[in-house]
Design a protein around this motif. Structure first.
Motif, PDB file in Angstrom:
ATOM      1  N   GLU A   1       0.836  -1.210   0.000  1.00 36.90           N
ATOM      2  CA  GLU A   1       0.000   0.000   0.000  1.00 36.90           C
ATOM      3  C   GLU A   1       0.871   1.260   0.000  1.00 36.90           C
ATOM      4  O   GLU A   1       0.632   2.208  -0.764  1.00 36.90           O
ATOM      5  CB  GLU A   1      -0.930  -0.029   1.223  1.00 36.90           C
ATOM      6  CG  GLU A   1      -1.917   1.126   1.314  1.00 36.90           C
ATOM      7  CD  GLU A   1      -3.019   0.856   2.356  1.00 36.90           C
ATOM      8  OE1 GLU A   1      -3.733  -0.173   2.223  1.00 36.90           O
ATOM      9  OE2 GLU A   1      -3.182   1.654   3.301  1.00 36.90           O
ATOM     10  N   ALA A   2       1.885   1.259   0.864  1.00 40.20           N
ATOM     11  CA  ALA A   2       2.719   2.453   1.029  1.00 40.20           C
ATOM     12  C   ALA A   2       3.561   2.725  -0.216  1.00 40.20           C
ATOM     13  O   ALA A   2       3.660   3.871  -0.683  1.00 40.20           O
ATOM     14  CB  ALA A   2       3.627   2.277   2.243  1.00 40.20           C
TER      15      ALA A   2
ATOM     16  N   THR B   1       3.113   1.655  -3.320  1.00 40.81           N
ATOM     17  CA  THR B   1       2.298   1.989  -4.489  1.00 40.81           C
ATOM     18  C   THR B   1       1.770   3.419  -4.387  1.00 40.81           C
ATOM     19  O   THR B   1       1.757   4.163  -5.376  1.00 40.81           O
ATOM     20  CB  THR B   1       1.144   0.980  -4.647  1.00 40.81           C
ATOM     21  OG1 THR B   1       1.666  -0.347  -4.539  1.00 40.81           O
ATOM     22  CG2 THR B   1       0.471   1.142  -6.002  1.00 40.81           C
ATOM     23  N   LEU B   2       1.349   3.818  -3.185  1.00 40.34           N
ATOM     24  CA  LEU B   2       0.924   5.212  -3.000  1.00 40.34           C
ATOM     25  C   LEU B   2       2.094   6.163  -3.271  1.00 40.34           C
ATOM     26  O   LEU B   2       1.924   7.202  -3.930  1.00 40.34           O
ATOM     27  CB  LEU B   2       0.375   5.418  -1.582  1.00 40.34           C
ATOM     28  CG  LEU B   2      -0.025   6.859  -1.224  1.00 40.34           C
ATOM     29  CD1 LEU B   2      -1.092   7.409  -2.176  1.00 40.34           C
ATOM     30  CD2 LEU B   2      -0.510   6.945   0.234  1.00 40.34           C
TER      31      LEU B   2
ATOM     32  N   LEU C   1      -7.091  -7.814   1.196  1.00 43.92           N
ATOM     33  CA  LEU C   1      -6.262  -7.553   0.007  1.00 43.92           C
ATOM     34  C   LEU C   1      -5.670  -8.843  -0.550  1.00 43.92           C
ATOM     35  O   LEU C   1      -5.662  -9.062  -1.764  1.00 43.92           O
ATOM     36  CB  LEU C   1      -5.139  -6.564   0.344  1.00 43.92           C
ATOM     37  CG  LEU C   1      -5.547  -5.115   0.603  1.00 43.92           C
ATOM     38  CD1 LEU C   1      -4.306  -4.271   0.873  1.00 43.92           C
ATOM     39  CD2 LEU C   1      -6.323  -4.545  -0.580  1.00 43.92           C
TER      40      LEU C   1
ATOM     41  N   LEU D   1      -3.037  -2.938  -6.617  1.00 41.09           N
ATOM     42  CA  LEU D   1      -3.412  -1.587  -6.191  1.00 41.09           C
ATOM     43  C   LEU D   1      -3.146  -0.578  -7.303  1.00 41.09           C
ATOM     44  O   LEU D   1      -3.938   0.345  -7.527  1.00 41.09           O
ATOM     45  CB  LEU D   1      -2.640  -1.203  -4.921  1.00 41.09           C
ATOM     46  CG  LEU D   1      -3.010  -1.998  -3.661  1.00 41.09           C
ATOM     47  CD1 LEU D   1      -2.038  -1.702  -2.530  1.00 41.09           C
ATOM     48  CD2 LEU D   1      -4.443  -1.678  -3.222  1.00 41.09           C
TER      49      LEU D   1
ATOM     50  N   LYS E   1      -5.832  -0.533  -9.912  1.00 43.29           N
ATOM     51  CA  LYS E   1      -7.070   0.150  -9.502  1.00 43.29           C
ATOM     52  C   LYS E   1      -7.052   1.632  -9.839  1.00 43.29           C
ATOM     53  O   LYS E   1      -8.111   2.247  -9.977  1.00 43.29           O
ATOM     54  CB  LYS E   1      -7.276   0.014  -7.981  1.00 43.29           C
ATOM     55  CG  LYS E   1      -7.717  -1.370  -7.518  1.00 43.29           C
ATOM     56  CD  LYS E   1      -7.828  -1.378  -5.983  1.00 43.29           C
ATOM     57  CE  LYS E   1      -7.884  -2.781  -5.437  1.00 43.29           C
ATOM     58  NZ  LYS E   1      -9.239  -3.172  -5.027  1.00 43.29           N
ATOM     59  N   VAL E   2      -5.851   2.218  -9.860  1.00 45.59           N
ATOM     60  CA  VAL E   2      -5.784   3.649 -10.168  1.00 45.59           C
ATOM     61  C   VAL E   2      -5.142   3.887 -11.532  1.00 45.59           C
ATOM     62  O   VAL E   2      -4.715   5.009 -11.837  1.00 45.59           O
ATOM     63  CB  VAL E   2      -5.038   4.445  -9.062  1.00 45.59           C
ATOM     64  CG1 VAL E   2      -5.887   4.508  -7.799  1.00 45.59           C
ATOM     65  CG2 VAL E   2      -3.674   3.841  -8.751  1.00 45.59           C
TER      66      VAL E   2
END
Lengths: 308, 308
Positions: B191-192, B194-195, B268, B289, B292-293
């Motif tokens: 998560e971190a 990819t963000l 997830l 992830l 998704k964006v």
């Protein structure tokens, strides 16, 4: 420069206090700003010059370190009534040490630049003990020339500086990702250690084993140990992660980016804050989880029945 | 004992293979059991004795290491048709290296004991590379006398052994808590990172900074680096954490214990598995992830437009 670098530290909380006394220890003239009279008296006793108003404390400063709690406070001490920019000389260097959203870091820098100042993006980490020892870590972005100009001050307050380029906002982004990880890891440590306690696992042995295994995190090893020891004294408040994980959620949402784990952790910090623990240690998440299943906080003996 | 300790390893996957070849390297007679003919041929070439059936491989074993994937497979190779207990001598020591629910670890041990065997609870960690080098970590509980009897084998396969007492189930509980942390930390790393990629952060620099900061975890540092490098080759499959975090959820639920962060991470892994990535590396969470964006997987250049 023939005269020594003069610093002002705005906000003498745990981290700002540590920076200010580290600057004094290095022999650099230092002014401190806080709204609490007792803190100002203590700073005066340490040999610093103490002020209640930013405007009174920055006229002869070469560098102003901003160490308040959040973006709203930073804007108030910089741009509000008696804010620092009302009296600072043009070209004064402002180092923003507050963990704020990257968008806020950039906005604050642009307002400083518009007022003729030089803005640096300098979020810090390391906690109160390392701050007092002048050993924090600084994530640093902004103009190199400004960092060079304040090198003696940076040297005095930090053990390690990560230079992340010339652009304000880069350091804030890296700090935000660090806080995402640290916040989730802290909440996960609370969940894991409290579950272990519920399962009857010997917590000290477990902590030792996992600290040497793939399940380890900096937070589990260094902060989880407080839970294992039943030490719920305040080192870092629940509301810090309410703020920092809220920043992650909001900045991610602006890109439509899903942060399901961050939000699960944030929900626990928010729940603890809503239950009145906002200014208590984030280890209190473990106590909150223990309460839900009717057991004492991990590391603590069961409380005696108060009714008897 | 005058004759050397004889070992059987059931399940020659990444971890079991490493244990079996480490035993051979230590000069200990070793039998290997697997259902894959190619793996058996390779083990034969290494100098081991290879068998397709547990019952054929344990008659002269002093110790049987069980290295299959889950509790159902462990029960099958031990108690099913051609299971090991049908031919093992009474008093044979069974070391269960599979990560299973603590309740399953205890149930399997009780069935082994009822069949006249000695049961040890020995979940392992460390990955395929360390397994091949004979350097895994063992979390170990069960009768001391049995551990003493198989010391040369334990020595051959592991770099570190945490002795957690005489009771089967204790090691499985500690391993479960380790997996809770490791699984959440892996999903959080995805998560971190990819963000961070979405925010345009330089991933290599960020990884270096955070590995030295409060946001670090073993998973972020050692597995997250694969995401940073755009290396999605399979080291550890998504389905391992589907299993292990499922164990956490189920064991916690039996106590009414809330595990909101574990469940967010599990969701997830389950989503990735449902999308067909179950046997791919858990770093694929980052790709999921990113999809998704609408961005490329972190660490990878954007794919060329396939339509052009």
């Amino acid at each position: 420069m023939s005269k020594p670098l003069t610093s002002t530290v705005i906000g003498l909380g745990a981290m700002g206090w540590g920076a200010a006394v580290s600057l004094l220890r290095a022999g650099l003239p230092t002014r401190g700003v806080d709204i609490r009279p007792d803190v100002l008296a203590r700073f005066d006793a340490e040999g610093g010059k103490a002020f209640a108003s930013p405007a009174d404390a920055v006229a002869d400063a070469d560098v102003v370190f901003v160490y308040v709690v959040n973006a709203a406070q930073a804007e108030a001490v910089l741009f509000g009534d008696n804010g620092a920019v009302t009296t600072a000389r043009p070209g004064t260097i402002f180092a923003n040490c507050v963990t704020v959203a990257p968008s806020a870091a950039i906005a604050i820098a642009r307002r400083l630049e518009a007022a003729g100042m030089v803005a640096l993006d300098t979020p810090v980490s390391g906690g109160a003990v390392r701050a007092a020892a002048g050993e924090i870590t600084i994530m640093a972005s902004g103009p190199s020339a400004a960092f060079d100009a304040i090198a003696p001050a940076i040297e005095a307050i930090s053990a390690r500086v990560f230079r992340l380029g010339e652009e304000v906002g880069t350091a804030a982004r890296v700090k935000m990702i660090n806080q995402l990880l640290a916040g989730v890891h802290m909440a996960t440590a609370a969940e894991a250690i409290t579950l272990a306690a519920r399962l009857g696992i010997d917590l000290k042995t477990m902590h030792e084993v996992i600290s040497a295994s793939a399940g380890n995190s900096w937070m589990f090893e260094n902060r989880g140990i407080h839970i294992v020891d039943g030490d719920y004294a305040t080192h870092s408040a629940v509301d810090i992660f309410v703020k920092d994980l809220g920043i992650v959620r909001d900045e991610a949402a602006a890109f439509g980016f899903p942060t399901v784990i961050t939000e699960a952790a944030l929900s626990l910090f928010q729940e603890a804050s809503a239950a009145g623990m906002g200014r208590e240690d984030d280890a209190m998440l473990a106590k909150m989880l223990a309460d839900k299943v009717g057991m004492p906080a991990p590391g603590r003996a069961p409380e005696k029945d108060k009714a008897s």
